[in-house]
Design a protein around this motif. Sequence first.
Motif, short mmCIF file in Angstrom:
data_model
loop_
_atom_site.label_atom_id
_atom_site.label_comp_id
_atom_site.label_asym_id
_atom_site.label_seq_id
_atom_site.Cartn_x
_atom_site.Cartn_y
_atom_site.Cartn_z
N LEU A 180 0.85 -1.18 0.00
CA LEU A 180 0.00 0.00 0.00
C LEU A 180 0.89 1.23 0.00
O LEU A 180 1.90 1.27 0.70
N PRO A 181 0.53 2.27 -0.79
CA PRO A 181 1.34 3.49 -0.81
C PRO A 181 1.27 4.23 0.51
O PRO A 181 0.26 4.16 1.22
N ILE A 182 2.33 4.94 0.84
CA ILE A 182 2.35 5.67 2.11
C ILE A 182 1.48 6.93 2.06
O ILE A 182 1.12 7.47 3.10
N HIS A 183 1.16 7.39 0.87
CA HIS A 183 0.26 8.54 0.71
C HIS A 183 -1.05 8.02 0.13
O HIS A 183 -1.12 7.62 -1.03
N ARG A 184 -2.09 7.99 0.96
CA ARG A 184 -3.39 7.49 0.52
C ARG A 184 -4.49 8.44 0.97
O ARG A 184 -4.32 9.25 1.89
N ASP A 185 -5.63 8.34 0.29
CA ASP A 185 -6.79 9.14 0.69
C ASP A 185 -7.31 8.65 2.04
O ASP A 185 -7.19 7.47 2.38
N ALA A 186 -7.92 9.56 2.77
CA ALA A 186 -8.52 9.19 4.06
C ALA A 186 -9.72 8.29 3.83
O ALA A 186 -10.33 8.32 2.75
N PRO A 187 -10.07 7.45 4.81
CA PRO A 187 -11.25 6.57 4.66
C PRO A 187 -12.52 7.39 4.44
O PRO A 187 -12.66 8.51 4.94
N ARG A 188 -13.46 6.83 3.70
CA ARG A 188 -14.73 7.50 3.49
C ARG A 188 -15.54 7.50 4.79
O ARG A 188 -15.36 6.65 5.65
N TYR A 189 -16.44 8.47 4.92
CA TYR A 189 -17.21 8.59 6.15
C TYR A 189 -18.04 7.34 6.43
O TYR A 189 -18.21 6.92 7.57
N GLU A 190 -18.57 6.72 5.35
CA GLU A 190 -19.40 5.54 5.57
C GLU A 190 -18.58 4.34 6.05
O GLU A 190 -19.14 3.36 6.53
N ASP A 191 -17.25 4.43 5.92
CA ASP A 191 -16.39 3.33 6.38
C ASP A 191 -15.90 3.53 7.81
O ASP A 191 -15.23 2.66 8.35
N LEU A 192 -16.23 4.67 8.39
CA LEU A 192 -15.78 4.98 9.75
C LEU A 192 -16.82 4.54 10.77
O LEU A 192 -18.02 4.52 10.50
N SER A 193 -16.36 4.20 11.95
CA SER A 193 -17.25 3.80 13.03
C SER A 193 -17.50 4.99 13.96
O SER A 193 -16.57 5.72 14.31
N THR A 194 -18.77 5.18 14.32
CA THR A 194 -19.11 6.29 15.22
C THR A 194 -19.24 5.82 16.67
O THR A 194 -19.47 6.63 17.56
N ALA A 195 -19.09 4.51 16.89
CA ALA A 195 -19.23 3.98 18.24
C ALA A 195 -17.98 4.29 19.07
O ALA A 195 -16.86 4.32 18.55
N THR A 196 -18.18 4.56 20.34
CA THR A 196 -17.08 4.80 21.26
C THR A 196 -16.66 3.48 21.91
O THR A 196 -17.47 2.82 22.56
N GLU A 197 -15.41 3.12 21.70
CA GLU A 197 -14.91 1.86 22.23
C GLU A 197 -13.70 2.11 23.12
O GLU A 197 -12.95 3.06 22.91
N VAL A 198 -13.52 1.24 24.09
CA VAL A 198 -12.40 1.35 25.02
C VAL A 198 -11.20 0.60 24.46
O VAL A 198 -11.34 -0.52 23.97
N LEU A 199 -10.04 1.24 24.52
CA LEU A 199 -8.80 0.57 24.14
C LEU A 199 -8.21 -0.08 25.39
O LEU A 199 -7.68 0.61 26.25
N PHE A 200 -8.33 -1.39 25.47
CA PHE A 200 -7.84 -2.08 26.65
C PHE A 200 -6.32 -2.21 26.57
O PHE A 200 -5.77 -2.79 25.64
N THR A 201 -5.63 -1.65 27.56
CA THR A 201 -4.18 -1.59 27.55
C THR A 201 -3.53 -2.74 28.31
O THR A 201 -2.34 -2.99 28.15
N GLY A 202 -4.31 -3.42 29.17
CA GLY A 202 -3.72 -4.46 30.00
C GLY A 202 -3.09 -3.91 31.27
O GLY A 202 -2.56 -4.66 32.08
N ILE A 203 -3.16 -2.58 31.44
CA ILE A 203 -2.66 -1.95 32.67
C ILE A 203 -3.88 -1.63 33.53
O ILE A 203 -4.70 -0.79 33.17
N LYS A 204 -4.02 -2.30 34.65
CA LYS A 204 -5.25 -2.26 35.44
C LYS A 204 -5.64 -0.85 35.87
O LYS A 204 -6.81 -0.47 35.81
N VAL A 205 -4.68 -0.07 36.31
CA VAL A 205 -4.99 1.28 36.80
C VAL A 205 -5.61 2.12 35.69
O VAL A 205 -6.58 2.84 35.91
N ILE A 206 -5.03 2.02 34.48
CA ILE A 206 -5.54 2.82 33.37
C ILE A 206 -6.92 2.32 32.94
O ILE A 206 -7.85 3.11 32.76
N ASP A 207 -7.06 1.00 32.75
CA ASP A 207 -8.33 0.45 32.27
C ASP A 207 -9.47 0.69 33.25
O ASP A 207 -10.63 0.81 32.84
N LEU A 208 -9.17 0.78 34.54
CA LEU A 208 -10.22 0.94 35.56
C LEU A 208 -10.53 2.41 35.82
O LEU A 208 -11.70 2.82 35.83
N ILE A 209 -9.51 3.21 36.04
CA ILE A 209 -9.72 4.59 36.48
C ILE A 209 -9.80 5.57 35.31
O ILE A 209 -10.66 6.46 35.30
#
Length: 207
Positions: free
Chosen positions: A122-151
């Motif tokens: 894939l080329p390093i210069h590409r167009d941004a994803p289309r809006y219909e391909d983006l997710s609007t849901a808010t999801e948590v990025l689980f880091t595996g570090i308990k303090v961060i994931d909890l607090i």
Amino acid sequence: MYFKIKESKMSQKKGRIATIIGPVVDVSFDATKHELPKIYDALTVTRSNGQVVVLEVQQHIGEDTVRTVAMDSTDGFKRGEEVTATGNAIAMPIGEQIKGRVFNVVGEDIDGLGNVSREKTLPIHRDAPRYEDLSTATEVLFTGIKVIDLIEPYAKGGKIGLFGGAGVGKTVLIQELINNIAKDMVVFLYLQVLVSVLVRVMTYCVR
């Protein structure tokens, strides 16, 4: 390591080096025969030892000349040296094969673990994803570090800033994130952040 790129119709187009100022190289073409390379197209220069140096087109400056930036040292370059237009942008290999591997700026593997196939890139210069391909849901990025994931959980796609003086654990936290989230993947962003943090810490210590 030698740079390889997919052939195209423009790969037969030849130019000549007109000016060299550090990493900036101006390349002239005969526009009466072919059109000029596009912005972000990769050009290649082959040294006498067979090493291929990649130039990326940044600007059309007139008089059938393009201004490029070299992805490697320009030592040994000379005016009039032949340049080949590839007709494609710099591309990186993709797929399961790149996990855990280290690449340089033009997509060459530099970790000594064997060659990586460049059949899929894939080329390093590409167009941004289309809006219909983006997710609007808010999801948590689980880091595996308990303090961060909890607090203070991190949101996927969000931005996080780490503030603090020297020795409080900013770099350690980044290293843990790399280990827990991207241990088996190629991580350009995290390494960039890590380098940025280390530079700031060293600058702080010098002051």
